[in-house]
Design a protein around this motif. Structure first.
Motif, PDB file in Angstrom:
ATOM      1  N   MET A   1      -6.962   2.435  -1.520  1.00  0.00           N
ATOM      2  CA  MET A   1      -7.656   1.375  -1.009  1.00  0.00           C
ATOM      3  C   MET A   1      -7.411   0.411   0.248  1.00  0.00           C
ATOM      4  O   MET A   1      -6.800  -0.715  -0.560  1.00  0.00           O
ATOM      5  CB  MET A   1      -9.304   1.875  -1.470  1.00  0.00           C
ATOM      6  N   GLY A   2      -7.230   0.550   1.666  1.00  0.00           N
ATOM      7  CA  GLY A   2      -6.982  -0.879   2.471  1.00  0.00           C
ATOM      8  C   GLY A   2      -9.090  -1.126   3.016  1.00  0.00           C
ATOM      9  O   GLY A   2      -9.171  -0.721   2.894  1.00  0.00           O
ATOM     10  N   PHE A   3      -8.109  -2.491   3.001  1.00  0.00           N
ATOM     11  CA  PHE A   3      -9.907  -3.228   3.872  1.00  0.00           C
ATOM     12  C   PHE A   3      -8.576  -4.390   5.211  1.00  0.00           C
ATOM     13  O   PHE A   3      -7.986  -5.288   4.024  1.00  0.00           O
ATOM     14  CB  PHE A   3     -10.783  -3.939   3.276  1.00  0.00           C
TER      15      PHE A   3
ATOM     16  N   ALA B   1       0.949  -1.020  -0.014  1.00  0.00           N
ATOM     17  CA  ALA B   1       0.395   0.369   0.199  1.00  0.00           C
ATOM     18  C   ALA B   1       0.939   1.009   0.066  1.00  0.00           C
ATOM     19  O   ALA B   1       0.357   2.263  -0.703  1.00  0.00           O
ATOM     20  CB  ALA B   1      -1.195  -0.039   1.166  1.00  0.00           C
ATOM     21  N   ASN B   2       1.712   1.055   0.693  1.00  0.00           N
ATOM     22  CA  ASN B   2       2.348   2.640   1.495  1.00  0.00           C
ATOM     23  C   ASN B   2       3.756   2.698   0.393  1.00  0.00           C
ATOM     24  O   ASN B   2       3.996   4.184  -0.455  1.00  0.00           O
ATOM     25  CB  ASN B   2       3.367   2.388   1.685  1.00  0.00           C
TER      26      ASN B   2
ATOM     27  N   SER C   1       0.384   4.521   5.680  1.00  0.00           N
ATOM     28  CA  SER C   1       0.034   5.835   5.198  1.00  0.00           C
ATOM     29  C   SER C   1      -0.988   6.150   5.948  1.00  0.00           C
ATOM     30  O   SER C   1      -2.275   5.598   5.311  1.00  0.00           O
ATOM     31  CB  SER C   1       1.060   6.300   3.910  1.00  0.00           C
ATOM     32  N   ARG C   2      -1.022   7.899   5.789  1.00  0.00           N
ATOM     33  CA  ARG C   2      -2.517   8.293   6.115  1.00  0.00           C
ATOM     34  C   ARG C   2      -2.808   8.208   4.663  1.00  0.00           C
ATOM     35  O   ARG C   2      -4.807   8.795   5.029  1.00  0.00           O
ATOM     36  CB  ARG C   2      -2.666   9.525   6.951  1.00  0.00           C
TER      37      ARG C   2
ATOM     38  N   ASP D   1       0.477  -1.482  15.120  1.00  0.00           N
ATOM     39  CA  ASP D   1       1.810  -1.965  14.962  1.00  0.00           C
ATOM     40  C   ASP D   1       1.691  -1.572  13.116  1.00  0.00           C
ATOM     41  O   ASP D   1       1.987  -0.519  12.697  1.00  0.00           O
ATOM     42  CB  ASP D   1       2.750  -2.601  15.335  1.00  0.00           C
ATOM     43  N   THR D   2       0.797  -2.037  12.440  1.00  0.00           N
ATOM     44  CA  THR D   2       0.504  -2.250  11.393  1.00  0.00           C
ATOM     45  C   THR D   2       0.067  -0.805  10.880  1.00  0.00           C
ATOM     46  O   THR D   2       0.752   0.196  10.241  1.00  0.00           O
ATOM     47  CB  THR D   2      -0.177  -2.832  10.470  1.00  0.00           C
TER      48      THR D   2
END
Length: 400
Positions: free
Chosen positions: A173-175, A162-163, A188-189, A182-183
């Protein structure tokens, strides 16, 4: 961890696969012997060896898989016996991440098909340049900049993917309903959060999956979920082949709903499908990854044998108590009421004071570590172990 005046403890380590030298070097001291013919080792290191049909000696205390998946290990059986099973999450994360990003770009530019076609022009002599110019239009691709990548599972691998995809100017987009603290700190925001997996399916041009195979995730890519997705979506699977219903995938590819399927788990069905990029299980196949996994697995077994501390176990809770050289009692037991009280009562029978202790549970089992304040006479240890072992629900007892 030997104490002055005490007989030296020597642990035997057995390997079931070739383990990188940097991992084996962890045991390169007088406290260890690596003996692959041993029938009664203290610890076992392996990669892909199938342990399901293997008879395990009662002396085995820990098993470490130099990799993330443990499908080749009968974890439930070993849990009942109090054998800790370790894996090495994150040790191969960079290797997988690089391959995911490589195949996203290569599949978008039809690189694999283009290379194969070009190789077919052999023996065309001076006509090759003209043929290349005339034929290249069939491999026109698309750029990934500005496209949306969906990442299912934001663990060690997913977070890296993702980063770095953001750095390639993709929208991400993450799910992951079970994301760890920790993750979350490392993510990244700018990664958009999908509130549901359906939201991710509906909005992404590329979808990469990084979740374990469970009853809930098996076949998660199927006819119903394909219908939600954007036409021509590229799906990348570097986790487990069984996450995909292959019959439904073939139909989705045929209809154009799925543009490309990139998988690290080829089989007969997969090889018969068009628009599939089958990779021969290369996700973690780098020299660096194998060394990282071997080193991490070896260190985890060594720490457990010498201190009782557990880190990255798949079947018991992580328990880490700083080791200060005092006698330490470790107990695997059923996660039922009054276990800790009975264990401490057994210590009291020998007039032993507790300097520090920790108890953690995971599912039906728990692990208790107790540091003893007194100087413990060696003659006391057998009786103490027997006393604690007789408590109903206790699986194994060690005194370190």
């Amino acid at each position: 961890m030997q104490k002055k005046g005490e007989k030296q403890q020597v642990y035997t380590i057995k390997t079931l696969n070739n383990i990188a030298d940097c991992g084996l070097n962890v045991f390169n001291n007088e406290n260890y012997t690596v003996d692959n013919d041993s029938q009664s080792p203290d610890g076992i290191l392996l990669r892909s060896f199938n342990m399901h049909d293997m008879t395990l000696d009662n002396n085995v205390k820990a098993i470490a898989r130099a990799g993330a998946g443990v499908n080749n290990i009968p974890v439930a059986e070993y849990t009942e016996r109090g054998v800790v099973v370790f894996n090495t999450p994150g040790a191969n994360a960079n290797a997988v991440k690089e391959l995911v990003l490589t195949t996203i770009m290569a599949s978008s530019r039809n690189l694999f098909a283009g290379v194969e076609w070009t190789k077919s022009l052999q023996d065309q002599g001076d006509n090759i340049p003209k043929l290349v110019e005339a034929g290249k239009k069939q491999f026109v691709g698309k750029e990934i900049k500005g496209k949306t990548l969906g990442v299912i599972g934001l663990g060690a691998i997913g977070a890296l993917v993702a980063n770095d995809a953001l750095d390639l100017d993709m929208d991400v987009m993450g799910f992951d309903p079970f994301i760890s603290v920790d993750t979350a700190w490392n993510l990244s925001r700018n990664v958009q959060r999908a509130m549901t997996i359906e939201q991710l399916f509906a909005n992404c041009d590329y979808i990469t999956v990084h979740v374990p195979l469970t009853d809930k995730t098996k076949g998660m890519f199927n006819k119903e979920t394909f219908e939600i997705m954007k036409p021509g979506v590229h799906i990348l699977n570097f986790s487990r082949g069984e996450l995909v219903n292959e019959t439904d995938m073939a139909a989705a590819i045929e209809s154009g709903k799925v543009g490309k399927y990139i998988t690290d788990f080829p089989n007969e069905n997969i090889l018969k499908m068009k628009n599939v990029i089958p990779i021969p299980h290369l996700g973690a196949s780098t020299k660096e990854s194998e060394e990282n996994c071997a080193l991490m697995a070896a260190r985890q077994i060594k720490e457990f044998l010498e201190t009782g501390n557990i880190r990255n176990s798949v079947n018991f809770a992580n328990v880490e108590l700083p080791y200060v050289g005092k006698k330490r009692v470790t107990v695997f037991h059923k996660n039922i009421p009054n276990m800790v009280g009975q264990i401490t009562a057994a210590l009291a029978n020998y007039s032993l004071n507790i300097a520090d202790m920790m108890n953690r549970s995971k599912g039906e089992y728990a692990y208790t570590m107790i540091d003893i304040d007194n100087k413990v006479n060696g003659e006391v240890i057998p009786g103490l172990k027997a006393n604690i072992s007789e408590i109903p629900g206790v699986v194994t007892v060690r005194v370190i």
